[in-house]
Design a protein around this motif. Structure first.
Motif, PDB file in Angstrom:
ATOM      1  N   TYR A 257       0.836  -1.208   0.000  1.00 62.64           N
ATOM      2  CA  TYR A 257       0.000   0.000   0.000  1.00 62.64           C
ATOM      3  C   TYR A 257       0.866   1.251   0.000  1.00 62.64           C
ATOM      4  N   LEU A 258       1.985   1.214   0.748  1.00 64.17           N
ATOM      5  CA  LEU A 258       2.888   2.361   0.749  1.00 64.17           C
ATOM      6  C   LEU A 258       3.459   2.621  -0.637  1.00 64.17           C
ATOM      7  N   ASP A 259       3.799   1.537  -1.353  1.00 69.15           N
ATOM      8  CA  ASP A 259       4.311   1.699  -2.713  1.00 69.15           C
ATOM      9  C   ASP A 259       3.278   2.398  -3.594  1.00 69.15           C
ATOM     10  N   MET A 260       2.025   2.031  -3.434  1.00 65.53           N
ATOM     11  CA  MET A 260       0.972   2.625  -4.248  1.00 65.53           C
ATOM     12  C   MET A 260       0.772   4.093  -3.904  1.00 65.53           C
ATOM     13  N   LEU A 261       0.841   4.423  -2.602  1.00 66.38           N
ATOM     14  CA  LEU A 261       0.750   5.833  -2.209  1.00 66.38           C
ATOM     15  C   LEU A 261       1.916   6.638  -2.772  1.00 66.38           C
ATOM     16  N   LYS A 262       3.108   6.059  -2.672  1.00 65.11           N
ATOM     17  CA  LYS A 262       4.305   6.770  -3.130  1.00 65.11           C
ATOM     18  C   LYS A 262       4.257   7.005  -4.632  1.00 65.11           C
TER      19      LYS A 262
END
Length: 453
Positions: A257-262
């Motif tokens: 999820y962090l990758d997608m936010l970034k």
């Protein structure tokens, strides 16, 4: 598990930091089913606090487990799509072992290497109900799971079957679930701490985590000291680790999820997402005479909902889902079958859901009466004296932290959970005439054999 969003500080440029509860790589404990053999699981101390085992502890437990491993019969090693387990004969075999004071053998503990319950077959003339599905021989992996020698999929466990059968009424009225949440007091202390800060970097994270405090584990519907409960707990955390980049997915196509936010360079909405895993099945297939049932579908899906945090630290769902959080949930659902082939914890969660559906179908459709009024008191009754628990129940987990810089905001997230609604699955079925041939193929061959290919 709930999540908290905190307003950006005035006149200060802040980074987005995602705080996460981290379950250290697989953890360990002893588990028994009327015996004291170590078989792997989650390491929880007597007070219920989860901790990471040392390398020496992990190796000691795994070495003891493998040293006690029993020889697998040649016919059990056979890879088959249709291994059968007779509940009537299994009941008798377990009773005999208990009467003789013997430890239950491995092939009984792991249900003859059955890897998933796909069929429920009823035989009135034999007063029997047979569970069937794919199976093969097993080995113990580095995490102590009994997994198929070719597929790597975990074997269905006898103690998990017993829990599903014994809690079926509770599953209908109360549900089966796990959630891991910060306390309201912890949320308040965290906000107070962060509002007092004038700088924000990685060094703040451990102090902020201590302000948040231990997270509470809430289990409903099943014995908290059972292997079943441990799998619910571990699967919840594994999802969390995947979402928050504490652990990379062992398959392509599932970024954190962090990758997608970034990659999008944006924050979630004003509320924060919560994810949980739930049942995901097609309508059950059944024969016209209700003697054969097939469980269809991958079993598990991920859901999400935004939550908001009140001033007193309580949380409330909004009924809405953040688009990026929904994308991540959709990806986890899409890749769950491939992911569970690489991750025994998530495959075991699917096994639990399958077993709960089996129990709900047997109860809802009164298959015991259809099987000639048979009953399996040793397996299905909580008062039978056959123990399925005796493990320290997980109660609290200390948070760990990770962060990602985007813009001027920060977010704390501590979300997750598992919800098993087996009775809802059992309520939907369709007649499939081809199941009659499956039923004929599964007919018990002898009065004593409790499994066969």
């Amino acid at each position: 598990m709930s999540q908290i969003s905190v307003r950006p500080f005035q006149a200060v440029q802040w980074a987005l930091a995602l705080f996460v509860l981290a379950l250290p790589a697989p953890v360990w404990a002893q588990i028994n089913l009327g015996n004291q053999r170590a078989v792997g699981g989650i390491f929880v101390d007597p007070s219920g606090v989860v901790r990471q085992p040392t390398a020496a502890e992990r190796q000691e437990i795994l070495s003891a487990l493998r040293a006690q491993t029993q020889q697998i019969a040649p016919e059990l090693k056979q890879d088959t799509k249709f291994r059968k387990v007779s509940l009537r004969a299994l009941e008798a075999a377990v009773a005999e072992a208990a009467h003789n004071g013997n430890q239950l053998p491995d092939h009984m503990l792991y249900l003859a290497g059955l890897q998933r319950v796909q069929y429920i077959l009823v035989y009135p003339e034999q007063n029997d109900i047979v569970l069937a599905g794919p199976g093969e021989g097993w080995r113990f992996d580095e995490d102590g799971n009994a997994v198929g020698v070719t597929t790597g999929l975990p074997a269905v466990r006898l103690d998990d079957l017993l829990v599903a059968l014994r809690t079926v009424a509770t599953a209908r009225t109360e549900g089966i679930s796990v959630s891991i949440d910060p306390t309201a007091e912890g949320r308040q202390k965290f906000e107070q701490f962060m509002q007092s800060q004038r700088t924000f970097n990685a060094s703040v994270l451990p102090v902020a985590a201590r302000a948040l405090g231990p997270q509470r584990v809430t289990l409903t519907g099943v014995p908290t000291d059972s292997h079943f409960a441990r799998v619910l707990f571990a699967a919840d955390y594994r999802m969390k680790r995947l979402a928050m980049n504490l652990e990379k997915a062992p398959i392509p196509g599932l970024p954190g999820y962090l990758d997608m936010l970034k990659s999008k360079g944006q924050l979630p909405g004003s509320a924060m997402p919560r994810w949980w895993m739930a049942c995901h099945y097609e309508p059950l297939a059944r024969s016209g005479d209700r003697l054969a049932w097939e469980i269809r579908g991958q079993g598990v899906k991920a859901l999400t909902e935004d939550e908001v945090v009140a001033a007193d630290g309580s949380v409330q769902g909004t009924g809405q889902a953040d688009p990026i959080a929904q994308q991540w949930a959709n990806l986890l659902t899409k890749h769950y079958t491939a992911l569970s082939a690489k991750d025994p914890t998530l495959a075991q969660l699917r096994n639990l859901m399958d077993l709960c559906v089996v129990a709900a179908v047997i109860q809802r459709e009164d298959l015991m009466s259809l099987a000639g009024g048979t009953a399996f008191p040793l397996l299905a009754s909580p008062d039978s004296g056959l123990a399925v628990g005796q493990l320290p129940a997980p109660r609290t987990v200390e948070p760990q932290c990770s962060f990602l810089k985007i813009g001027r905001n920060y977010v704390i997230t501590a979300s997750g959970g598992v919800q098993i609604d087996s009775w809802e699955v059992a309520a939907h079925s369709a007649v499939v005439p081809q199941l009659k041939s499956v039923h004929a193929e599964g007919t018990p061959q002898t009065s004593k054999a409790w499994w066969w290919n």
